[in-house]
Design a protein around this motif. Structure first.
Motif, mmCIF file in Angstrom:
data_model
loop_
_atom_site.group_PDB
_atom_site.id
_atom_site.type_symbol
_atom_site.label_atom_id
_atom_site.label_comp_id
_atom_site.label_asym_id
_atom_site.label_seq_id
_atom_site.Cartn_x
_atom_site.Cartn_y
_atom_site.Cartn_z
ATOM 1 N N THR A 1 60.641 16.429 2.542
ATOM 2 C CA THR A 1 60.254 17.821 2.775
ATOM 3 C C THR A 1 59.689 17.958 4.179
ATOM 4 O O THR A 1 59.057 17.044 4.707
ATOM 5 N N ASP A 2 59.942 19.120 4.750
ATOM 6 C CA ASP A 2 59.496 19.421 6.111
ATOM 7 C C ASP A 2 58.083 19.985 6.057
ATOM 8 O O ASP A 2 57.798 20.876 5.262
ATOM 9 N N VAL A 3 57.207 19.467 6.904
ATOM 10 C CA VAL A 3 55.858 20.011 7.002
ATOM 11 C C VAL A 3 55.722 20.697 8.358
ATOM 12 O O VAL A 3 55.820 20.049 9.401
ATOM 13 N N ALA A 4 55.555 22.004 8.319
ATOM 14 C CA ALA A 4 55.371 22.847 9.517
ATOM 15 C C ALA A 4 55.271 24.263 8.994
ATOM 16 O O ALA A 4 55.675 24.547 7.861
ATOM 17 N N LEU A 5 54.744 25.160 9.815
ATOM 18 C CA LEU A 5 54.521 26.518 9.308
ATOM 19 C C LEU A 5 55.608 27.506 9.693
ATOM 20 O O LEU A 5 55.624 28.628 9.189
ATOM 21 N N ASP A 6 56.541 27.132 10.578
ATOM 22 C CA ASP A 6 57.446 28.153 11.126
ATOM 23 C C ASP A 6 58.290 28.923 10.113
ATOM 24 O O ASP A 6 58.528 30.102 10.322
ATOM 25 N N PRO A 7 58.730 28.356 8.997
ATOM 26 C CA PRO A 7 59.499 29.210 8.082
ATOM 27 C C PRO A 7 58.610 30.241 7.362
ATOM 28 O O PRO A 7 59.116 31.177 6.760
ATOM 29 N N ALA B 1 57.586 10.696 10.630
ATOM 30 C CA ALA B 1 56.978 11.491 11.698
ATOM 31 C C ALA B 1 58.025 11.958 12.701
ATOM 32 O O ALA B 1 58.822 11.155 13.184
ATOM 33 N N TYR B 2 58.023 13.252 12.981
ATOM 34 C CA TYR B 2 58.792 13.742 14.126
ATOM 35 C C TYR B 2 57.956 13.340 15.340
ATOM 36 O O TYR B 2 57.109 14.073 15.800
ATOM 37 N N THR B 3 58.195 12.138 15.833
ATOM 38 C CA THR B 3 57.359 11.543 16.874
ATOM 39 C C THR B 3 57.671 12.138 18.241
ATOM 40 O O THR B 3 56.782 12.559 18.969
ATOM 41 N N ALA C 1 66.772 23.671 23.333
ATOM 42 C CA ALA C 1 67.636 24.835 23.083
ATOM 43 C C ALA C 1 68.581 24.563 21.915
ATOM 44 O O ALA C 1 69.189 25.494 21.392
ATOM 45 N N PHE C 2 68.690 23.303 21.511
ATOM 46 C CA PHE C 2 69.647 22.941 20.468
ATOM 47 C C PHE C 2 69.169 23.278 19.049
ATOM 48 O O PHE C 2 69.840 22.941 18.090
ATOM 49 N N TYR C 3 67.980 23.889 18.916
ATOM 50 C CA TYR C 3 67.522 24.312 17.587
ATOM 51 C C TYR C 3 67.945 25.747 17.267
ATOM 52 O O TYR C 3 67.619 26.265 16.196
ATOM 53 N N GLY C 4 68.652 26.390 18.188
ATOM 54 C CA GLY C 4 68.986 27.811 18.007
ATOM 55 C C GLY C 4 69.620 28.145 16.657
ATOM 56 O O GLY C 4 69.125 29.025 15.936
ATOM 57 N N PHE D 1 69.554 26.601 13.824
ATOM 58 C CA PHE D 1 68.590 26.369 12.735
ATOM 59 C C PHE D 1 67.677 27.585 12.588
ATOM 60 O O PHE D 1 67.381 28.035 11.479
ATOM 61 N N ARG D 2 67.229 28.125 13.727
ATOM 62 C CA ARG D 2 66.326 29.281 13.657
ATOM 63 C C ARG D 2 67.067 30.505 13.134
ATOM 64 O O ARG D 2 66.467 31.348 12.459
ATOM 65 N N ASP D 3 68.378 30.603 13.394
ATOM 66 C CA ASP D 3 69.184 31.665 12.749
ATOM 67 C C ASP D 3 69.191 31.443 11.242
ATOM 68 O O ASP D 3 69.040 32.375 10.463
ATOM 69 N N VAL E 1 63.260 10.736 16.543
ATOM 70 C CA VAL E 1 63.582 11.397 17.806
ATOM 71 C C VAL E 1 64.481 12.578 17.487
ATOM 72 O O VAL E 1 65.404 12.473 16.678
ATOM 73 N N LYS E 2 64.242 13.696 18.157
ATOM 74 C CA LYS E 2 64.990 14.913 17.860
ATOM 75 C C LYS E 2 65.014 15.814 19.072
ATOM 76 O O LYS E 2 63.951 16.046 19.652
ATOM 77 N N PRO E 3 66.162 16.352 19.469
ATOM 78 C CA PRO E 3 67.524 16.087 18.994
ATOM 79 C C PRO E 3 67.946 14.623 19.212
ATOM 80 O O PRO E 3 67.173 13.834 19.734
ATOM 81 N N GLN F 1 70.382 14.686 14.358
ATOM 82 C CA GLN F 1 71.483 15.394 15.022
ATOM 83 C C GLN F 1 71.342 16.855 14.615
ATOM 84 O O GLN F 1 71.695 17.244 13.505
ATOM 85 N N VAL F 2 70.787 17.670 15.520
ATOM 86 C CA VAL F 2 70.298 18.989 15.122
ATOM 87 C C VAL F 2 71.405 20.034 15.070
ATOM 88 O O VAL F 2 72.562 19.782 15.424
ATOM 89 N N SER F 3 70.975 21.224 14.650
ATOM 90 C CA SER F 3 71.906 22.325 14.411
ATOM 91 C C SER F 3 72.794 22.631 15.621
ATOM 92 O O SER F 3 73.987 22.879 15.461
ATOM 93 N N THR G 1 71.830 14.571 9.578
ATOM 94 C CA THR G 1 72.982 15.269 10.141
ATOM 95 C C THR G 1 73.597 16.228 9.123
ATOM 96 O O THR G 1 73.725 15.886 7.946
ATOM 97 N N TYR G 2 73.960 17.415 9.651
ATOM 98 C CA TYR G 2 74.645 18.403 8.806
ATOM 99 C C TYR G 2 76.052 17.929 8.470
ATOM 100 O O TYR G 2 76.696 18.487 7.594
ATOM 101 N N TYR G 3 76.540 16.937 9.188
ATOM 102 C CA TYR G 3 77.858 16.358 8.909
ATOM 103 C C TYR G 3 77.791 15.243 7.862
ATOM 104 O O TYR G 3 78.786 14.562 7.628
HETATM 105 C C1 PBG Z 1 60.695 23.487 12.657
HETATM 106 C C2 PBG Z 1 61.947 22.717 12.671
HETATM 107 C C3 PBG Z 1 62.996 22.973 13.536
HETATM 108 C C4 PBG Z 1 64.010 22.094 13.203
HETATM 109 C C5 PBG Z 1 63.557 21.301 12.150
HETATM 110 N N1 PBG Z 1 62.257 21.686 11.836
HETATM 111 C C6 PBG Z 1 63.162 24.026 14.567
HETATM 112 C C7 PBG Z 1 62.140 24.245 15.569
HETATM 113 O O1 PBG Z 1 61.303 23.401 15.858
HETATM 114 O O2 PBG Z 1 62.138 25.342 16.115
HETATM 115 C C8 PBG Z 1 65.333 22.070 13.893
HETATM 116 C C9 PBG Z 1 66.444 21.392 13.208
HETATM 117 C C10 PBG Z 1 67.787 21.759 13.720
HETATM 118 O O3 PBG Z 1 67.941 22.438 14.752
HETATM 119 O O4 PBG Z 1 68.751 21.347 13.085
HETATM 120 N N2 PBG Z 1 59.540 22.904 12.292
#
Ligand code: PBG
Length: 331
Positions: free
Chosen positions: A120-126, A195-197, A203-206, A208-210, A251-253, A276-278, A316-318
């Motif tokens: 599970t993802d821990v963060a508040l953005d959604p 950990a997302y270290t 810009a490659f998260y665009g 995902f945010r959609d 590491v991300k992306p 491998q991000v969105s 990876t989404y693939y």
């Molecule tokens: C937010 C989060 C993001 C991704 C995973 N968790 C986006 C962001 O930080 O804005 C991105 C993943 C992706 O682009 O596939 N906590």
């Protein structure tokens, strides 16, 4: 003389498929993939325009997608929720609702498949009306310690629902240690932290945010996510996350940051993950749809490169598609 041409002819080790197979240094396997899933409350599925082939999944659709993924050899999923705008608040309160979409989905998945590994993802953005990963002060500052407090509660709720691995993606300082202590204090010492270290302000998260309708309403994420120019700073984050008790560092992306994956691989004994991000998915998919890239070969090459750089596991989404291609190659 064996060290130089004409005695040395590296092409001898490439002269047939069988020889290439036994000198291959990097292997891909579905066992190394983690499959990200976008979940929503409403039944049915909804396509994501910027990620062709990926959908937001309702409660029933999640179960069938996971069943199919297991059939393809995928053992691990990570969940990202689409929270209705009406339930987003400045402090991201829905993140700590024990009856929320994520804990509910974790419970249903683990009830059906106890051996499925659920991250599970821990963060508040959604959940946050500001679209930021943390709590936003009136002057626009992202409040670190206040956020960490909420993240700890979020992590404990997810672990209580049965999550196997908690993955903090927020990049607040000190959150790995704080979450570890909270999990242990709540009796969840067996729950891991991925950990997302080294998470870069990319810009490659665009896309995902959609998918989650989670883009920041104002400003950007550069005061908490890392500057794409930096690798030494990634090693500093690595040392902190190790000391704070991370089980896996990420590491991300992935594709544009292979050097960072390699740097972490060389400096830690912990497993290294790469995401491998969105946007990486969207680029491959778009070029494939236009007929400009051979999708299968380009995707497997991109995943091989991430493994070669030093990643033990790849989000990876693939995942499903690549697992099927690999199975075909073995057949
Ligand atoms: C937010 C989060 C993001 C991704 C995973 N968790 C986006 C962001 O930080 O804005 C991105 C993943 C992706 O682009 O596939 N906590």
């Amino acid at each position: 003389m064996t060290g130089s041409f004409p005695a040395a002819r590296p092409r001898r080790n490439r002269k047939s498929a069988i020889i290439r197979d036994f000198v291959r240094e990097t292997a891909l396997s579905a066992r190394r993939f983690v499959y990200p899933l976008f979940i929503r409350e409403a039944e049915g599925t909804e396509a994501i325009a910027s990620m062709p082939g990926v959908s937001r999944l309702g409660p029933e659709a999640v179960l069938s997608e996971v069943e199919a993924a297991r059939g393809d050899g995928i053992g691990t999923v990570i969940l990202f929720p689409l929270v209705p705008e009406s339930r987003k608040t400045p402090r991201g309160d829905e993140a700590v609702n024990p009856e929320g979409l994520v804990p509910g989905t974790v419970r249903r998945l683990k009830a059906r498949w106890p051996d499925l590994v659920v991250c599970t993802d821990v963060a508040l953005d959604p959940y946050n009306s500001d679209g930021h990963d943390g709590v936003v002060a009136p002057d626009g500052t992202i409040l670190n310690d206040e956020t960490v407090e909420v993240l700890c509660r979020q992590a404990v709720i997810q672990a209580g629902a049965g999550a196997d691995i908690i993955a903090p993606s927020d990049m607040m300082d000190g959150r790995i240690g704080a979450i570890r202590a909270s999990l242990d204090g709540a009796g969840h010492s067996g729950v891991s932290i991925l950990a997302y270290t080294a998470k870069f302000a990319s810009a490659f998260y665009g896309p995902f945010r959609d998918a989650l309708d989670s883009a920041p309403k104002s400003g950007d994420k550069k005061t908490y996510q890392m500057d794409p120019s930096n690798v030494r700073e990634a090693l500093r984050e690595l040392r902190l996350d190790e000391a704070e008790g991370a089980d896996i560092v990420m590491v991300k992306p992935a594709g544009p940051y292979l050097d960072v994956i390699r740097a972490l691989r060389e400096q830690t004994t912990l497993p290294v993950a790469a995401y491998q991000v969105s946007g990486e998915y969207a680029m491959l998919k778009a070029a494939a749809q236009l007929g400009w890239l051979h999708e299968r070969r380009a995707v497997l090459e991109s995943l091989t490169a991430i493994r070669r750089a030093g990643a033990d596991m790849i989000l990876t989404y693939y995942a499903r598609q690549a697992a099927r291609w690999l199975a075909e190659e073995q057949a």
